[in-house]
Design an enzyme around this catalytic site. Sequence first.
Site, mmCIF file in Angstrom:
data_model
loop_
_atom_site.group_PDB
_atom_site.id
_atom_site.type_symbol
_atom_site.label_atom_id
_atom_site.label_comp_id
_atom_site.label_asym_id
_atom_site.label_seq_id
_atom_site.Cartn_x
_atom_site.Cartn_y
_atom_site.Cartn_z
ATOM 1 N N TYR A 100 -23.067 30.175 5.378
ATOM 2 C CA TYR A 100 -24.457 29.723 5.226
ATOM 3 C C TYR A 100 -24.586 28.210 5.402
ATOM 4 O O TYR A 100 -25.676 27.706 5.635
ATOM 5 C CB TYR A 100 -25.033 30.135 3.877
ATOM 6 C CG TYR A 100 -25.263 31.633 3.753
ATOM 7 C CD1 TYR A 100 -26.031 32.317 4.698
ATOM 8 C CD2 TYR A 100 -24.718 32.359 2.703
ATOM 9 C CE1 TYR A 100 -26.242 33.685 4.596
ATOM 10 C CE2 TYR A 100 -24.930 33.716 2.594
ATOM 11 C CZ TYR A 100 -25.686 34.379 3.545
ATOM 12 O OH TYR A 100 -25.895 35.734 3.441
ATOM 13 N N LYS B 72 -20.677 41.558 5.729
ATOM 14 C CA LYS B 72 -19.591 40.689 5.260
ATOM 15 C C LYS B 72 -18.387 41.494 4.759
ATOM 16 O O LYS B 72 -17.431 40.937 4.219
ATOM 17 C CB LYS B 72 -20.086 39.757 4.154
ATOM 18 C CG LYS B 72 -21.126 38.761 4.657
ATOM 19 C CD LYS B 72 -21.503 37.719 3.640
ATOM 20 C CE LYS B 72 -22.692 36.917 4.125
ATOM 21 N NZ LYS B 72 -23.959 37.698 4.113
ATOM 22 N N ASN C 288 -26.487 37.515 -11.920
ATOM 23 C CA ASN C 288 -26.070 37.027 -10.606
ATOM 24 C C ASN C 288 -27.159 36.144 -10.012
ATOM 25 O O ASN C 288 -28.305 36.593 -9.830
ATOM 26 C CB ASN C 288 -25.816 38.198 -9.657
ATOM 27 C CG ASN C 288 -25.356 37.732 -8.279
ATOM 28 O OD1 ASN C 288 -24.247 37.218 -8.134
ATOM 29 N ND2 ASN C 288 -26.215 37.871 -7.281
ATOM 30 N N GLU C 289 -26.811 34.901 -9.724
ATOM 31 C CA GLU C 289 -27.662 33.977 -8.976
ATOM 32 C C GLU C 289 -29.106 33.913 -9.459
ATOM 33 O O GLU C 289 -30.038 33.993 -8.655
ATOM 34 C CB GLU C 289 -27.658 34.350 -7.487
ATOM 35 C CG GLU C 289 -26.297 34.202 -6.859
ATOM 36 C CD GLU C 289 -26.347 34.128 -5.334
ATOM 37 O OE1 GLU C 289 -27.433 34.258 -4.763
ATOM 38 O OE2 GLU C 289 -25.280 33.927 -4.738
ATOM 39 N N TRP D 85 -16.592 38.427 -1.028
ATOM 40 C CA TRP D 85 -17.825 39.135 -0.724
ATOM 41 C C TRP D 85 -17.726 39.616 0.694
ATOM 42 O O TRP D 85 -17.835 38.817 1.596
ATOM 43 C CB TRP D 85 -19.059 38.245 -0.906
ATOM 44 C CG TRP D 85 -20.308 39.074 -0.864
ATOM 45 C CD1 TRP D 85 -21.163 39.243 0.200
ATOM 46 C CD2 TRP D 85 -20.817 39.892 -1.918
ATOM 47 N NE1 TRP D 85 -22.163 40.113 -0.126
ATOM 48 C CE2 TRP D 85 -21.980 40.535 -1.422
ATOM 49 C CE3 TRP D 85 -20.400 40.181 -3.222
ATOM 50 C CZ2 TRP D 85 -22.729 41.436 -2.186
ATOM 51 C CZ3 TRP D 85 -21.155 41.062 -3.976
ATOM 52 C CH2 TRP D 85 -22.303 41.668 -3.456
HETATM 53 C C1 GCB Z 1 -24.954 36.298 -2.600
HETATM 54 C C2 GCB Z 1 -25.477 37.407 -3.408
HETATM 55 C C3 GCB Z 1 -25.175 38.761 -2.782
HETATM 56 C C4 GCB Z 1 -25.458 38.697 -1.302
HETATM 57 C C5 GCB Z 1 -24.549 37.665 -0.678
HETATM 58 C C6 GCB Z 1 -24.812 37.500 0.814
HETATM 59 O O1 GCB Z 1 -24.733 35.213 -3.060
HETATM 60 O O2 GCB Z 1 -25.022 37.388 -4.721
HETATM 61 O O3 GCB Z 1 -25.967 39.725 -3.411
HETATM 62 O O4 GCB Z 1 -25.295 39.938 -0.702
HETATM 63 O O5 GCB Z 1 -24.770 36.426 -1.278
HETATM 64 O O6 GCB Z 1 -24.222 38.229 1.599
HETATM 65 O O7 GCB Z 1 -25.615 36.659 1.182
#
Ligand code: GCB
Length: 705
Positions: A485, A586, A424-425, A565
């Site tokens: 964001y 979120k 992940n990322e 998410w």
């Molecule tokens: C993401 C990450 C995750 C974070 C989410 C966020 O891209 O993979 O772990 O919790 O963003 O809420 O910023």
Amino acid sequence: MTSKISLLFVMAAAAFANEQTLQHQQNVIPVTDGWKFIRADVNNAETVAFDDSKWSQITLPHTWNDKDTLAGPNYYRGPGWYRIKLAIPDSAKDKRLFIHFEAASLVADVYFNGVRLGQHRGGFTAFCYELTPYVKKNSPNILAVRVDNSPFEDVPPLSGDFNIQGGIYRSVWLIIKNHVCITPLDYASPGIYFKQTKVTKEEAIVDVEAKVSNGLDRPVSAHLLALYADANGVFPETIRRRVEIVKIDAGKTVSLHDQIQIINPHLWNGRKDPYLYQAKVELLCDGNIIDEIGGTLGTIGLRYFSVDANKGFFLNGEPYPLRGVDRHQDRPGKGWAISYADQDEDANLIMEIGATCVRLAHYPHSNYFLSLCDKAGLVVWAEIPLVNQIYNTPAFAENAKQQLTELIRQRYNHPSIFFWSLYNELGNSGKCDDPRPLLTELQSIAKQEDSTRLTTAASNDPSNKWPGVRKIADLIAWNPYPGWYYGNPSQMNQLLDKYKKDANDKPVGISEYGAGASIKQHEQNMKKGPTPGGKWHPEEWQAIVHEEDYAAIEARPYIWGSFVWVMFDFGSAGRNEGDTHGINDKGLVTADRKTRKDAFYFYKAKWSAEPFVYIASRRNTERTDPNTTVKVYSNCDSVELKINAQSLGSKTETSRVFKWFDIQLKPGLNTIEASVTREGKTYTDKCEWTLMPPVEPNQATEPNK
Ligand code: GCB
């Protein structure tokens, strides 16, 4: 022969329970109560004679970070000790004994009667040791475990937007086996693998492999018999036997095989029909059944699937849009030490929203949760904790490979899993070495361990810092956050087009997207989003982001899977935003699982067939602007709205979002009522909003905005 097997099997089937865990296996005893614990490092705590009488009495599951993570990022990360006087039942006499930990975070050193059995590095996968040579007959048998959740440079995750809790936070089991047995020591898996070699509507072939260990001091000859029944335990007429008798030398572990063939199989068909066959595997030696795995560990869901870069996901030959959510495993006040009932509640909420898939982020979730997904028909994305950073050291690579192998072997038989995710990322925050060599190795391990599933990854780095990195896994997915964001929500359209263009022929998914929301903060008639890191996270904005983001996804059926998410607010000690410190808000549902936010109902309207109607922004009870929009979510064709008992007529909509603009609220109390009718039944939702007297501008009620 057939009728004898049939009888045997039907009897066993009666004892089946549903969860694919050790929970309901014969000769498996939970080690839950009677543990002593101290959150400190202690000299000699592994010795039998050590006095633990002053330690706390605890039961499993347990974590020492159930509360302190809400106070900020300096929560306790260090060692703790657990001890227990292991009760060994009489039935274990002359048998082999094993101790199986479903997880302990992050690193565990296990001692039995003062002997060090081994160390397990990795906080989310199971591990198992044999106790047999060290068991004492007439004195207490002491199991001592040192668990440490300090950051370790060789143990992923190195970082992440979630807490790394310490403790033995999943179950522990004492396993009693015969000397020749299906081994519990193959990466702590059940030792049995149902490989779906061929599945079509006409025929399914499942190759069954069992790893068998001979604990005797002489060779034995053994064979395997794999049987299956339908969901009701009824044994079918057609069965193909391919009995292979194998000699196993003393002290050795070898693979034994059998095969199950099912003509015209009843397929596991996602949420529509998650049909599970019951299987049982018997290990026979000299004509006697000496071990068997079945019931809860033996459910088989037969399915085939494909992913098309232009048409998306197909299940059993039919298009099956994967639209769902991400999940973390924690709860407020409990951390990672959640109960089976908590997990049931999570799965039920995910089913209620109507999701077809779930991404279990960012580490291996419990086998129990996976068994709930098997039964629910949820398609699962499972992953290892390779988050943000990696170090190119041999020790880090070793551990990442071990965690991937454990993930796959321990969860291989869950039909709900379709994708193994490698990372992940990576490269998004913190120092990250070039991950391509390690990812290439992980990709080949995943393929070698499991040729029946696809690999994937969640990317969020549009730069070309490591050319080719997104080509390593079979599929790719992205974590965009337009409207939160950066940018505005409708920018999702451009982002998706860009991902598609860049991917060439590789299928593209969306592994995350979303926005924060507090159920205590509201804003009428919002046009612009709040500051993500700020304290003001009005619930209304989250719903707007999801409506627009999802419209872009829905318009592109090539997206092989999309995951919101996130399903539940979760603990992230480093965050200090929204209405609570230490929470990522979120979620579509609050962290305590008590409140479904507006955006939950937006997705429920999109995905669920169960008729309902829901008035959005209902918690914004004290209104300041008399002119308002009323927004209603429903999966019915038309909605009637009444304001203060006056009908405004019915509106018809296909988008499932019904809006009335320029509604005038009267001063004081207003009642809002929305109703829908399906198949002669009426469903109504009501709420009350008070139009407050005008306030002076300097007394405005959004203090933290
Ligand atoms: C993401 C990450 C995750 C974070 C989410 C966020 O891209 O993979 O772990 O919790 O963003 O809420 O910023």
